[in-house]
Design a protein around this motif. Structure first.
Motif, PDB file in Angstrom:
ATOM      1  N   GLN A 104      54.128  39.047  38.854  1.00 37.23           N
ATOM      2  CA  GLN A 104      53.726  37.646  38.739  1.00 37.23           C
ATOM      3  C   GLN A 104      52.217  37.486  38.859  1.00 37.23           C
ATOM      4  N   VAL A 105      51.630  38.176  39.822  1.00 36.34           N
ATOM      5  CA  VAL A 105      50.184  38.080  40.026  1.00 36.34           C
ATOM      6  C   VAL A 105      49.440  38.759  38.878  1.00 36.34           C
ATOM      7  N   MET A 106      49.955  39.873  38.403  1.00 33.53           N
ATOM      8  CA  MET A 106      49.324  40.579  37.282  1.00 33.53           C
ATOM      9  C   MET A 106      49.267  39.683  36.043  1.00 33.53           C
ATOM     10  N   ILE A 107      50.349  38.971  35.776  1.00 33.92           N
ATOM     11  CA  ILE A 107      50.393  38.081  34.609  1.00 33.92           C
ATOM     12  C   ILE A 107      49.461  36.887  34.806  1.00 33.92           C
ATOM     13  N   ALA A 108      49.490  36.292  35.995  1.00 36.12           N
ATOM     14  CA  ALA A 108      48.651  35.114  36.262  1.00 36.12           C
ATOM     15  C   ALA A 108      47.167  35.434  36.131  1.00 36.12           C
ATOM     16  N   ASP A 109      46.786  36.651  36.487  1.00 34.33           N
ATOM     17  CA  ASP A 109      45.373  37.032  36.459  1.00 34.33           C
ATOM     18  C   ASP A 109      44.921  37.543  35.095  1.00 34.33           C
ATOM     19  N   PHE A 110      45.812  37.565  34.113  1.00 35.50           N
ATOM     20  CA  PHE A 110      45.454  38.145  32.818  1.00 35.50           C
ATOM     21  C   PHE A 110      44.348  37.340  32.122  1.00 35.50           C
ATOM     22  N   ILE A 111      44.503  36.020  32.057  1.00 36.07           N
ATOM     23  CA  ILE A 111      43.480  35.198  31.388  1.00 36.07           C
ATOM     24  C   ILE A 111      42.128  35.305  32.106  1.00 36.07           C
ATOM     25  N   PRO A 112      42.072  35.175  33.446  1.00 34.59           N
ATOM     26  CA  PRO A 112      40.788  35.391  34.131  1.00 34.59           C
ATOM     27  C   PRO A 112      40.195  36.774  33.847  1.00 34.59           C
ATOM     28  N   ALA A 113      41.061  37.785  33.704  1.00 29.52           N
ATOM     29  CA  ALA A 113      40.565  39.139  33.423  1.00 29.52           C
ATOM     30  C   ALA A 113      39.926  39.215  32.043  1.00 29.52           C
ATOM     31  N   VAL A 114      40.546  38.561  31.069  1.00 34.60           N
ATOM     32  CA  VAL A 114      39.987  38.549  29.713  1.00 34.60           C
ATOM     33  C   VAL A 114      38.633  37.843  29.703  1.00 34.60           C
ATOM     34  N   ILE A 115      38.545  36.722  30.403  1.00 35.08           N
ATOM     35  CA  ILE A 115      37.266  35.997  30.491  1.00 35.08           C
ATOM     36  C   ILE A 115      36.206  36.874  31.155  1.00 35.08           C
ATOM     37  N   ALA A 116      36.599  37.582  32.208  1.00 40.39           N
ATOM     38  CA  ALA A 116      35.655  38.478  32.889  1.00 40.39           C
ATOM     39  C   ALA A 116      35.169  39.574  31.955  1.00 40.39           C
ATOM     40  N   LEU A 117      36.063  40.102  31.117  1.00 34.37           N
ATOM     41  CA  LEU A 117      35.674  41.134  30.159  1.00 34.37           C
ATOM     42  C   LEU A 117      34.662  40.584  29.148  1.00 34.37           C
ATOM     43  N   ILE A 118      34.925  39.378  28.658  1.00 37.70           N
ATOM     44  CA  ILE A 118      34.010  38.755  27.684  1.00 37.70           C
ATOM     45  C   ILE A 118      32.630  38.536  28.306  1.00 37.70           C
ATOM     46  N   VAL A 119      32.615  38.003  29.524  1.00 37.25           N
ATOM     47  CA  VAL A 119      31.343  37.764  30.218  1.00 37.25           C
ATOM     48  C   VAL A 119      30.622  39.088  30.474  1.00 37.25           C
ATOM     49  N   THR A 120      31.368  40.115  30.815  1.00 33.11           N
ATOM     50  CA  THR A 120      30.778  41.439  31.038  1.00 33.11           C
ATOM     51  C   THR A 120      30.021  41.919  29.799  1.00 33.11           C
ATOM     52  N   VAL A 121      30.665  41.832  28.653  1.00 31.21           N
ATOM     53  CA  VAL A 121      30.052  42.301  27.410  1.00 31.21           C
ATOM     54  C   VAL A 121      28.816  41.478  27.063  1.00 31.21           C
ATOM     55  N   VAL A 122      28.924  40.162  27.209  1.00 29.21           N
ATOM     56  CA  VAL A 122      27.790  39.281  26.897  1.00 29.21           C
ATOM     57  C   VAL A 122      26.603  39.589  27.803  1.00 29.21           C
ATOM     58  N   VAL A 123      26.853  39.681  29.104  1.00 35.70           N
ATOM     59  CA  VAL A 123      25.775  39.936  30.065  1.00 35.70           C
ATOM     60  C   VAL A 123      25.172  41.323  29.850  1.00 35.70           C
ATOM     61  N   ALA A 124      26.024  42.329  29.683  1.00 31.78           N
ATOM     62  CA  ALA A 124      25.529  43.697  29.507  1.00 31.78           C
ATOM     63  C   ALA A 124      24.685  43.830  28.236  1.00 31.78           C
TER      64      ALA A 124
END
Length: 431
Positions: free
Chosen positions: A172-192
């Motif tokens: 349940q927690v893994m699924i709930a955190d999926f969208i925040p994880a995708v956003i974090a990945l996008i921000v990571t790429v942009v910042v890097a």
């Protein structure tokens, strides 16, 4: 009932001792004992509180040890390195930063600890950085940000603690955190990408010092490497998928991580033709998880001290009186506890053990609370008092000053995940 000020003194003492480099387990236990005694529990009452606290974390301990088996297989077999190299090679030089962040995210998401994931991908990142003229600071942010994104959707100790702290299933927690994880990945790429020329370049010496523990010829194939994580993820998600797709028979399937993760690890080892090494993989997993289990014991004690006090009720009253949205206690507790201990898992354990009752007291749904606490814990868990800061510095051949420059950019990545979870689940109530 323990006085609120006694519990707070105990928590403050525990954090102070951790910052002073005393062993975290003893710091937490001492804080719990001092807080209970000066809070009015008495000697016998203090023991009862400590025992109750340890009993409350035993379920999490079992699942953490189970996760160690999968992590041991993925690390020692070379499966994690195979996944990383395959991802980087498939995306090529043009998408190098995205490939590195995604590789670290995937490796962490399948159960490898984030410091180990960075260590695995670092030699590959340095090679790419040298060829593409990407600074070490940019590479660090790509790896650390990708690791943070994967860490909140992985069957790691921190996700297990977030789930069990609020009485939820790991999936349940893994699924709930999926969208925040995708956003974090996008921000990571942009910042890097924005800082790809900022900081020192990768030198030839950095490549020479990058050690490879497993020979290329001994690495499993990509198909062999993905067997264990795919089995684990599919089995853990069977029940949630059945619920989402309205399949009653599948929805009734409730497989627990305690036996799913070791089962997936054993099948994965056999698929790689390394069944004879299962014993050594298990030993690696247990040794990696021993520290987490010990911290769980200490955190259970301090958590029980706080929940047995008047502090949760007082905290609710104070937040209501200040007209601050009570839902913010969830991400803030994760940020503060993980920041104080410079550890995602320890931060989540402390936040759930100490503040779960107060968070739920504001009417926050358990799953929303778990997601917000969990994502909050990756905001500033990279501070210098923790081992992650130094492990990643060594992996990227950075000195303390150079490594410190990455803290702000990592904060942006973790903050994006936390804000996403808080908006979606705290204010829009999408869970």
């Amino acid at each position: 009932m323990i006085s609120w000020w006694g519990a707070l003194i105990g928590l403050a003492l525990a954090i102070f001792l951790i910052l002073r480099k005393l062993d975290p387990v003893y710091s937490l236990l001492l804080g719990a004992i001092v807080g209970a005694i000066i809070g009015g529990a008495g000697l016998e009452g203090t023991i009862n509180i400590l025992v109750k606290g340890e009993q409350s974390v035993m379920g999490t301990v079992l699942r953490v040890l189970a996760a160690g088996m999968l992590a041991g297989v993925m690390m020692d077999s070379g499966a994690a390195e195979t996944l990383a190299r395959t991802i980087v090679n498939k995306f090529g030089d043009r998408l190098a930063i995205f490939a590195l962040a995604l590789a670290t995210m995937v490796i962490t998401a399948v159960g490898v600890f984030i410091p180990v994931a960075v260590l695995i991908v670092a030699p590959i990142a340095l090679e790419v950085g040298r060829n593409m003229h990407i600074s070490k600071l940019s590479l660090l942010v790509a790896l650390s940000g990708g690791g943070k994104a994967g860490n909140i959707i992985s069957p790691n100790a921190n996700t297990i603690a977030a789930a069990k702290g609020f009485g939820l299933e790991l999936s349940q927690v893994m699924i709930a955190d999926f969208i925040p994880a995708v956003i974090a990945l996008i921000v990571t790429v942009v910042v890097a990408r924005m800082i790809r020329k900022k900081g020192r370049a990768v030198l030839e010496q950095d490549l020479e010092d990058s050690t490879k523990t497993i020979k290329q010829s001994d690495l499993p194939t990509f198909k062999q490497a993905i067997v264990a994580p795919v089995i684990a993820i599919v089995l853990l998600l069977l029940g949630p998928i059945g619920t989402i797709c309205h399949l009653p028979l599948l929805a009734k399937v409730n497989l627990d991580a305690t036996y799913v993760l070791p089962f997936a690890a054993i099948i994965g080892a056999l698929a790689m033709g390394k069944g004879e090494k299962i014993k050594s993989y298990a030993q690696t997993g247990v040794s990696r998880m021993t520290g987490v289990v010990m911290i769980l014991i200490g955190a259970g004690a301090i958590g029980a001290t706080i929940t047995a006090s008047t502090f949760p009720e007082l905290l609710i009253d104070l937040i209501k009186a200040s007209h601050v949205p009570g839902v913010l206690l969830a991400p803030l507790s994760g940020i503060l506890m993980a920041g104080a201990t410079a550890s995602t898992s320890t931060g989540v354990i402390l936040a759930t053990g100490s503040f779960a009752k107060s968070i739920l007291g504001f009417g926050v749904a358990p799953l929303a609370a778990a997601a917000m606490v969990h994502t909050g814990a990756i905001v500033i868990d990279q501070l210098p008092q923790g081992n992650y800061f130094h492990v990643t510095a060594n992996a990227m051949h950075m000195d303390i000053k150079e490594r410190s420059q990455g803290i702000f950019y990592e904060f942006l990545v973790g903050g994006s995940a936390m804000l996403t979870a808080t908006i979606l689940y705290g204010f829009l109530h999408l869970l």
